[in-house]
Design a protein around this motif. Structure first.
Motif, PDB file in Angstrom:
ATOM      1  N   UNK A  94      27.739  42.887  50.084  1.00  0.00           N
ATOM      2  CA  UNK A  94      27.638  41.525  49.603  1.00  0.00           C
ATOM      3  C   UNK A  94      27.390  41.541  48.099  1.00  0.00           C
ATOM      4  N   UNK A  95      27.654  40.432  47.415  1.00  0.00           N
ATOM      5  CA  UNK A  95      27.404  40.393  45.968  1.00  0.00           C
ATOM      6  C   UNK A  95      25.911  40.524  45.645  1.00  0.00           C
ATOM      7  N   UNK A 153      34.381  38.909  44.827  1.00  0.00           N
ATOM      8  CA  UNK A 153      35.752  38.487  45.122  1.00  0.00           C
ATOM      9  C   UNK A 153      35.983  38.435  46.636  1.00  0.00           C
ATOM     10  N   UNK A 154      35.411  39.382  47.378  1.00  0.00           N
ATOM     11  CA  UNK A 154      35.523  39.349  48.843  1.00  0.00           C
ATOM     12  C   UNK A 154      34.743  38.174  49.414  1.00  0.00           C
ATOM     13  N   UNK A 155      33.584  37.913  48.862  1.00  0.00           N
ATOM     14  CA  UNK A 155      32.766  36.768  49.285  1.00  0.00           C
ATOM     15  C   UNK A 155      33.534  35.466  49.039  1.00  0.00           C
ATOM     16  N   UNK A 177      35.253  33.967  36.715  1.00  0.00           N
ATOM     17  CA  UNK A 177      35.112  35.349  37.175  1.00  0.00           C
ATOM     18  C   UNK A 177      36.433  35.879  37.708  1.00  0.00           C
ATOM     19  N   UNK A 178      37.154  35.037  38.436  1.00  0.00           N
ATOM     20  CA  UNK A 178      38.430  35.442  39.036  1.00  0.00           C
ATOM     21  C   UNK A 178      39.468  35.681  37.954  1.00  0.00           C
ATOM     22  N   UNK A 179      39.543  34.770  37.008  1.00  0.00           N
ATOM     23  CA  UNK A 179      40.516  34.902  35.921  1.00  0.00           C
ATOM     24  C   UNK A 179      40.210  36.134  35.075  1.00  0.00           C
ATOM     25  N   UNK A 180      38.928  36.332  34.757  1.00  0.00           N
ATOM     26  CA  UNK A 180      38.574  37.479  33.926  1.00  0.00           C
ATOM     27  C   UNK A 180      38.875  38.800  34.613  1.00  0.00           C
ATOM     28  N   UNK A 181      38.738  38.854  35.935  1.00  0.00           N
ATOM     29  CA  UNK A 181      39.069  40.103  36.623  1.00  0.00           C
ATOM     30  C   UNK A 181      40.525  40.481  36.344  1.00  0.00           C
ATOM     31  N   UNK A 223      45.766  36.660  44.500  1.00  0.00           N
ATOM     32  CA  UNK A 223      44.437  36.064  44.478  1.00  0.00           C
ATOM     33  C   UNK A 223      44.263  35.102  43.309  1.00  0.00           C
ATOM     34  N   UNK A 224      44.399  35.601  42.090  1.00  0.00           N
ATOM     35  CA  UNK A 224      44.012  34.819  40.910  1.00  0.00           C
ATOM     36  C   UNK A 224      44.860  33.565  40.738  1.00  0.00           C
ATOM     37  N   UNK A 225      46.174  33.719  40.731  1.00  0.00           N
ATOM     38  CA  UNK A 225      47.003  32.533  40.501  1.00  0.00           C
ATOM     39  C   UNK A 225      46.909  31.526  41.652  1.00  0.00           C
ATOM     40  N   UNK A 226      46.987  31.953  42.916  1.00  0.00           N
ATOM     41  CA  UNK A 226      46.809  30.968  43.995  1.00  0.00           C
ATOM     42  C   UNK A 226      45.457  30.255  43.917  1.00  0.00           C
ATOM     43  N   UNK A 227      44.403  30.997  43.570  1.00  0.00           N
ATOM     44  CA  UNK A 227      43.081  30.372  43.481  1.00  0.00           C
ATOM     45  C   UNK A 227      43.033  29.344  42.368  1.00  0.00           C
TER      46      UNK A 227
END
Length: 799
Positions: free
Chosen positions: A351-352, A397-399, A461-465, A478-482
């Motif tokens: 978990x995070x 990201x999994x969370x 966080x998602x974009x920076x990854x 992941x990133x673009x759909x999100x």
């Protein structure tokens, strides 16, 4: 400065492990004390004041180890040692009745060594091993403690300099059974202790096993007492494994408490398997695997601030700093401690990191030990990518993927309630959104004291990854759909107000307003006095950030969805940043002078999230940058721990190195404990991790379309070097400097592409490739060069 580069493939992204090689060799980072952690018990005055059991010894003096799954606190006592265990999936109903972390177990080691000499306990950050050494009755005793990620066990090794010298009783306790929210029983079979029970609120089945393996001497289990006693051994190995029936997935967030977990799933077999495997491997192999796993992460980055490592015990080092010492060794140590804590509390399959990382000795952990999405959980990961620890953010990201279905439900409900005519009932494509409160069992909906900007805050966080890794698969899947989905929510949530599109309702996180302040204002006080209005800067700015990032990712993929034209048009009507009559960034559209509404020294500076971690307030708007600086002046830095960390990062983003350093100094002096944990108060991990990110932000920035080296270097760090930091575009950056002027920069391109670098005087430097051959560069303005890189190649720039 030299660096040794080892290239390894991970997923679809090329990662480079950097083993720093400074002229004086790798630096040793260690916390140490000449005495065991005190044993004063609970401070009951603090219990009454804080509303939860408070143990100053645990919070201030214990040493934390962890492997992402489990946290353990080591006290190093010689009479009866204490090892406090936290399992991140073990929750009770918590202080908000939707889940909260709690203490898994206390493990006591009764040695009876009341008189000792030559005592030393330490926590080495370079190898993530805690150690104890002392002499009692003429014999030297040593201990090692570590938490292994690859084998998911806590390992304790006891040794003595002569044979047959080790005798102890291992005595575990299941805490808080008297609170009637938990069942539990300890059983003994030979040298194996088993802790087993349930938490009925979530139908949690939990189990812990403690295997006591002695070389020489005798071992005896006592079923009635729930203990194992070792007598006259040469050495002892103690293995601790824990588990529950928690399985991260959609069900956790969409089902009621009693249906989140499978009550028929028993963790016994899985915990047993780990104990059996660990015993079979033995101590040396467990340690080898732990070191191989941990050091490949920790050794990637070095920062040398030109200070001599201090030989003083950590509490003395800290006390001298609090009294005005300008020794930068502690500042360097705190940075690396942040990296250590992130590795220990957040790994790929765990978990995070929560509000307390991976550690809680509480019945009800403060603020549930949760994931608070109006700044705290984001701050935990601000420095993950730049400090070369991308594996650590994979847990979040999994969370995110697990709670996403529930977040889609929240989006549909929100649009139905607040902007019904925009609701898409046909295919349910109303995007996703989350609120502030969350934990391992719960994700909150928007509303209350924080507006829906929490979704955009999280999405950074998602974009920076992607921006840091350039992972094409992650971008596409992941990133673009999100981001596209989040932008669809915001597009539907915006409400027309004249020519503008504003978020309504809107709230700047946790900001209060008095009854006098709201007179004549369009907003109103709700709940405990939180101010709810229309189009506050926090919400408007994160809508802008989300639209901007969606368009950026669409461009990277070559997408031409008509919806992209919609958000381009909507961006022009957001009017996200306004400057008030005090020269400040307005927190609320309706304010004129600073603090017309709200607490003038509030801990949150949510209207400056557009500066950091956002990019809206940037170099193309110098007036906004000036207003952001004025806002920080007016807000002040006398605040909570994590709030200081945000101020530090904002000052660094403004290029104000001395001001950022002053906040860092204040943070260490006012919010840091002898074990270098930091306080909100009480202890929260976000301060440690947020200031870690702040150190990088002073040394390296890449949020624009360029890499800026030493963008906010304070006078206190006039000479130094760093190695292994990461810039967006997937570039590894090393640098050395003297008298606040760069003397060399080394860049390794992990994904190739155009590299734009800014640093004063760089246009006069002599760039070469890794073979020493000159490379072709362009310089479009003073202090900048641009050149084309190839995957895996290294480029040197000497001044």
């Amino acid at each position: 400065m030299k660096s040794i580069l080892k290239v390894t493939a991970m997923a679809t992204t090329l990662f480079v492990t950097t083993a720093p090689a400074f002229s004086d060799g790798p630096r040793l980072y260690e916390l140490w004390e000449p005495e065991p952690a005190p044993n004063r018990g609970h401070d009951f005055d603090q219990v009454k004041a804080r509303g939860f059991p408070y143990d100053a010894d645990w919070e201030a003096w214990s040493y934390p180890i962890g492997n992402g799954y489990v946290g353990a606190n080591m006290f190093g006592r010689t009479d009866t040692d204490r090892i406090q265990i936290t399992e991140k999936t073990l929750h009770n109903k918590g202080c908000y009745n939707n889940g909260g972390a709690t203490n898994f177990a206390e493990v006591y080691l009764d040695f009876g060594h009341d008189t000792v000499e030559e005592y030393r306990r330490s926590l080495c950050l370079n190898d993530a091993i805690a150690r104890v050494s002392y002499r009692s009755a003429g014999t030297r005793y040593t201990r090692e403690y570590f938490a292994s990620y690859p084998d998911n066990v806590v390992v304790v090794r006891l040794d003595a300099e002569r044979g047959h010298a080790i005798s102890l009783t291992v005595r575990p306790v299941i805490p808080y059974l008297e609170q009637e929210q938990r069942t539990g029983k300890i059983t003994v079979e030979d040298n194996l202790l088993t802790l087993k029970g349930t938490v009925p609120f979530f139908n949690i089945n939990y189990e812990g096993q403690i295997k006591v393996i002695a070389e020489g001497g005798s071992t005896e289990g006592n079923f009635d007492r729930g203990t194992v006693t070792v007598k006259d051994a040469d050495s002892v190995l103690i293995l601790i494994a824990t588990g529950t029936n928690y399985r991260l997935g959609e069900r956790i967030f969409t089902q009621p408490p009693e249906q989140k977990l499978d009550p028929d799933l028993d963790p016994h077999a899985e915990v047993t398997q780990r104990i059996v495997a660990a015993e079979r491997m033995g101590f040396d192999e467990l340690k080898r695997r732990h070191l191989a796993d941990y050091t490949k992460l920790f050794s990637r980055v070095s920062v040398n601030l030109d200070a001599e490592p201090s030989p003083a015990p950590t509490h003395e080092l800290l006390e001298k700093y609090k009294q005005g010492s300008d020794d930068t060794w502690l500042e360097e140590l705190m940075f690396q401690y942040g990296r250590y804590l992130l590795i220990a509390s957040s790994r790929e399959m765990s978990l995070p990191a929560n509000l307390q990382g991976a550690w809680s000795q509480y019945y009800f952990t403060p603020w549930s030990g949760g994931y608070w999405h109006n700044i705290n959980v984001q701050m935990n990961y601000w420095g993950a990518m730049s400090t070369n620890l991308p594996e650590c953010i994979e847990a979040y990201l999994a969370y995110f993927q697990a709670y996403l279905p529930k977040a889609r439900q929240y989006a549909q409900s929100y649009v139905r309630e607040h902007n019904r005519d925009r609701l898409d009932d046909l295919d349910g494509d109303n995007g996703w959104i989350v609120g502030t409160g969350a934990n391992a069992y719960h994700i909150g909906e928007p509303g209350g004291h924080s507006g829906p900007g929490t979704g955009g805050f999280t999405a950074k966080l998602i974009v920076d990854y992607y921006l840091f890794t350039q992972d094409r698969g992650f971008l596409e899947n992941v990133a673009y759909p999100a981001m596209l989905s989040l932008s669809k929510f915001y597009s539907k949530a915006l409400v027309p107000h004249g020519g503008l599109l504003l978020v309504e309702p809107s709230a700047s996180p946790e900001q209060f307003a008095s009854e006098e302040q709201v007179k004549g204002m369009p907003g109103e006080r709700k709940g405990r006095g939180y101010y709810v209005t229309v189009g506050c800067t926090f919400d408007q700015a994160f809508v802008w950030e989300s639209f901007h990032d969606t368009l950026l990712l669409a461009q990277a993929l070559g997408k031409t969805d008509p919806f992209l034209d919609t958000i381009k048009a909507q961006m022009k009507r957001l009017d996200p940043i306004l400057v008030g009559s005090s020269g400040q960034i307005k927190e609320f559209r309706e304010e004129d002078a600073y603090s017309d509404i709200g607490d003038p020294h509030h801990r949150h500076i949510s209207h400056l999230c557009a500066l950091y971690p956002g990019t809206l307030i940037g170099s193309s708007h110098q007036d906004w940058l000036a207003a952001a600086s004025k806002t920080l002046d007016l807000r002040g830095s006398q605040t909570t721990g994590w709030a200081m960390a945000h101020r530090m990062n904002c000052r660094a983003r403004l290029g104000q190195g001395d001001e950022a350093h002053a906040v860092y100094q204040r943070f260490i002096r006012e919010r840091t404990q002898p074990n270098l944990w930091t306080l909100h108060p009480p202890f929260q991990i976000d301060g440690n991790l947020g200031t870690m990110a702040g150190v990088v932000e002073m040394l390296l920035q890449s949020h624009g379309d360029f890499i800026e080296v030493l963008p906010a270097l304070p006078r206190a760090w006039a000479t130094g070097e760093f190695s292994g930091l990461v810039a967006r575009g997937n570039f590894i950056v090393n640098a050395t400097w003297t008298n606040r002027q760069a003397s060399s920069i080394t860049i390794t391109a992990r994904s190739g592409g155009i590299c734009r670098v800014r640093c004063p005087g760089i246009e006069m430097a002599r760039p070469t490739d890794q073979d020493g051959q000159p490379i072709t560069t362009k310089s479009t303005e003073p202090g900048e060069i641009v050149f084309v890189t190839s995957v895996g190649k290294t480029y040197m720039i000497r001044f």
